[in-house]
Design a protein around this motif. Structure first.
Motif, short mmCIF file in Angstrom:
data_model
loop_
_atom_site.label_atom_id
_atom_site.label_comp_id
_atom_site.label_asym_id
_atom_site.label_seq_id
_atom_site.Cartn_x
_atom_site.Cartn_y
_atom_site.Cartn_z
N UNK A 371 -52.30 51.42 -10.87
CA UNK A 371 -53.20 52.95 -11.47
C UNK A 371 -54.39 53.28 -9.49
N UNK A 372 -54.63 54.39 -10.39
CA UNK A 372 -55.71 54.62 -8.66
C UNK A 372 -57.35 53.20 -8.84
N UNK A 373 -57.39 53.28 -10.22
CA UNK A 373 -58.23 51.60 -10.26
C UNK A 373 -57.80 50.16 -9.74
N UNK A 374 -56.15 50.31 -9.84
CA UNK A 374 -56.39 48.95 -9.89
C UNK A 374 -54.45 48.61 -10.32
N UNK A 375 -55.00 47.00 -10.86
CA UNK A 375 -53.54 46.74 -11.72
C UNK A 375 -54.01 47.13 -13.13
N UNK A 376 -53.58 47.15 -13.59
CA UNK A 376 -53.58 47.46 -15.04
C UNK A 376 -53.62 45.94 -16.38
N UNK A 377 -54.76 45.82 -16.07
CA UNK A 377 -54.74 44.92 -17.36
C UNK A 377 -55.29 44.41 -18.20
N UNK A 378 -55.58 43.78 -18.50
CA UNK A 378 -55.90 43.30 -20.50
C UNK A 378 -57.11 44.13 -20.50
N UNK A 379 -57.87 43.61 -19.26
CA UNK A 379 -59.78 43.89 -19.79
C UNK A 379 -59.85 44.55 -19.98
N UNK A 380 -59.25 45.76 -19.00
CA UNK A 380 -59.26 47.66 -18.91
C UNK A 380 -58.81 48.02 -19.57
N UNK A 381 -58.26 47.46 -21.19
CA UNK A 381 -57.58 48.03 -22.22
C UNK A 381 -58.65 49.49 -22.54
N UNK A 382 -60.05 49.27 -22.79
CA UNK A 382 -59.93 50.44 -24.21
C UNK A 382 -60.66 50.95 -23.27
N UNK A 383 -60.54 51.39 -21.70
CA UNK A 383 -61.08 52.04 -21.11
C UNK A 383 -59.34 53.48 -19.95
N UNK A 384 -58.65 52.96 -21.16
CA UNK A 384 -56.83 53.36 -20.20
C UNK A 384 -56.96 54.70 -21.30
N UNK A 385 -56.29 55.83 -20.55
CA UNK A 385 -55.58 56.88 -21.31
C UNK A 385 -54.25 55.68 -22.26
#
Length: 589
Positions: A371-385
């Protein structure tokens, strides 16, 4: 009876019908008055229409210069037309010659809309017989420009406009529509029109265009189709300040006010048209929530998510014949993780799960999203829709698409970002560096928003790419070979899917039906097309393709127990074809 009608000067005249189709003939319509056809409909009464001057201004029955001498006498048309009698085929040739004179696509669009308002059958005859030429005019990309300028080119209302002013009265508004038996409704709130953003009330061009395709490509009769715009305002300042804007001049309503209006609409639709009416909801910021809310109570569907997903899956399945391997042996990378991107990813994962019997959680791991912030990875999970969270896999953060391509090494690259020129030369070259035949699908519409052009994809990969796009591109010459790019257009899927739902009397849409539609489309790509590098069949065969899709979808509806039209027809393919609207002129008596 005939003498009775001849006495009604300027009054009613009737369509010529076989006596066995009337009450006196005693033949019962086995499948009910709401079957998908008009021409083969067994009608228990005679259809009355206007005569004389009024007849020429009724687009449903006007034939223009094709009225015969006998019809002109019987229906008080003498002197109202020039003396020549033309066959429909000659009218078609003349109009296509006229349309081809226009250099600007929007002028072609306006000419076609004018024709639909004058002579409905001739409009559909043109569209069916010249589908590859006219599809980009009545649908993407030209329809996007038409929506942007809809206020300026608006002449005659097509469909229903339901605004916040109608709150509490939506059922009454639906009853203002002259046709009682509606089979397909396409509704938009104008918030997300193609890649053009919030066009408010002017988004009506999309439901009108999509329903023209339900008829031309899928054979659902035009009178059974209803375009609807829900106007809750717009956040587009340019439109709010445009003196020609045709919608509410206020900021877009949200939250409870929006949800209440839509709920009233959905409730009124079911009350007025019954359980079997298909409601196709177009892109809106609340789309996932709406599909989840009404998917268990209504026959609802979204072609931007579900239809696009089915057509992309069909292209991928067909492409396996060219790139080799099974679906589960490939790795997918998406640019764009919105509703469309995640919807496509989910359907691919479902098909993979169906083929391998592996859990869905496992097959999702073959699919990566950027997405616009880069690869969707598990460390981003809490901030994802919430709809992105299933795609957050274990991997170190990656900031951009090129680095993601190099890290993941996908065999399939899919663009659903709505941002043009994002598949750069470096990205395509990287894909070609570790794939003999990379599959690249640049799906964003209109053409200006496509992630790359066909020429760029073929040139930067030295002609090794298998390419498909959302908008049409011309053939490309590369290394002495001609490449014909495929168009991953959801118009392949939704008309046939709609027909399948209608002819089976389905009351719900299930993911298995989308897989059935996808499999039917992939099955229509023959060896001849593969040899040209095509992963979709030509649109010139679309009516036959739609019949195959309809039969597959209907079969799945019966299998799942959601079909209500009983008994089940023995041959669903033949039944689907027999139910398809044909635009040939009918005789009057």
């Amino acid at each position: 009876m005939e003498s009775t009608f001849k006495d009604l000067r300027g009054g009613a005249s009737v369509l010529d019908m076989d006596p066995k189709h009337t009450v006196g003939g005693g033949v019962e319509d086995v499948y009910g008055e709401d079957r998908a056809t008009e021409d083969q409909l067994v009608t228990p009464w005679t259809i009355s229409i206007a005569s004389g001057y009024s007849l020429l201004r009724n687009p449903n029955h006007n034939k223009g210069l094709a009225f015969t001498e006998k019809e002109r006498d019987a229906h008080y048309l003498r002197g109202l037309l020039p003396p020549v009698v033309l066959k429909q085929e000659l009218q078609e040739r003349k109009l296509m010659d006229n349309i081809r004179q226009y250099q600007v696509p929007l002028q072609k669009y306006m000419a076609l809309m004018d024709l639909e308002e004058r002579n409905e059958r001739l409009f559909y005859k043109l569209l069916i017989d010249n589908v590859e030429e006219l599809l980009p005019v009545v649908y993407t990309p030209t329809v996007g420009e038409a929506c942007q300028k809809y206020g300026s080119i608006f002449k005659r209302p097509q469909g229903l406009y339901i605004s916040l002013k109608e709150k509490g009265k939506i059922l009454e508004v639906l009853k203002n529509w002259p046709v009682r038996t509606i089979q397909v409704i396409v509704v938009t709130d104008g918030e997300r029109i193609l890649g053009l953003g919030d066009l408010g009330c002017q988004g009506m061009g999309i439901p009108v265009g999509k329903l023209a395709l339900y008829t031309a490509l899928g054979g659902v009769r035009p009178s059974a189709c209803l375009p609807v715009t829900i106007d809750v305002g717009t956040n587009n300042e340019q439109l709010l300040n445009d003196e020609f804007y045709i919608g509410l001049r206020q900021k877009r309503a949200t939250g409870k006010e929006y949800a209440d209006l839509l709920h009233e609409f959905m409730t009124a639709v079911k009350q007025n048209y019954g359980e079997k009416v298909l409601v196709q909801i177009l892109q809106t910021i609340m789309l996932f929530d709406l599909l989840a809310k009404y998917g268990t109570t209504h026959l609802v569907f979204n072609d931007d998510i579900q239809g696009t997903a089915a057509v992309v899956l069909a292209g991928v399945v067909a492409a396996l014949k060219l790139i080799g391997g099974t679906l589960a042996e490939h790795k997918f990378l998406f640019l764009g993780a919105g509703e469309a991107g995640t919807g496509i990813a989910e359907l691919i994962a479902l098909e993979m799960s169906k083929q391998t019997k592996a859990p869905l959680e496992e097959t999702r791991k073959k699919i990566w999203l950027v997405d616009s912030k880069g690869l969707i990875v598990s460390s981003r999970k809490n901030s994802l829709q919430h709809f992105k969270q299933p795609w957050a896999h274990e991997h170190e953060p990656v900031k951009n698409l090129l680095d993601a391509v190099k890290a993941i090494k996908p065999t399939v690259l899919i663009g659903s970002s709505g941002v043009g020129q994002t598949f750069t030369k470096e990205v395509i070259e990287a894909m070609a560096s570790f794939n003999e035949k990379p599959l690249i699908m640049a799906l964003s519409n209109p053409t200006s928003q496509s992630e790359c052009t066909a020429e760029e994809a073929y040139t930067w990969s030295q002609g090794r790419t298998i390419f498909a796009s959302g908008s049409p591109f011309d053939p490309v010459e590369c290394n002495g070979k001609i490449f014909v790019p495929g168009q991953s257009n959801n118009a392949y899927i939704f008309p046939g899917l709609g027909l399948g739902l209608v002819i089976s009397g389905a009351i719900r849409v299930h993911d298995e039906m989308l897989l059935a539609a996808s499999e039917a489309l992939a099955g229509q790509v023959t060896k001849e097309y593969f040899e040209k590098g095509l992963i979709y069949p030509p649109f010139s065969n679309i009516r036959k393709i739609s019949a195959h899709i309809a039969a597959n979808v209907a079969a799945k509806a019966y299998e799942l127990g959601v079909a209500t039209r009983l008994p089940r027809p023995e041959n669903l393919m033949k039944y689907a074809e027999s139910c398809m609207y044909t635009p040939n002129y009918r005789n009057f008596r």
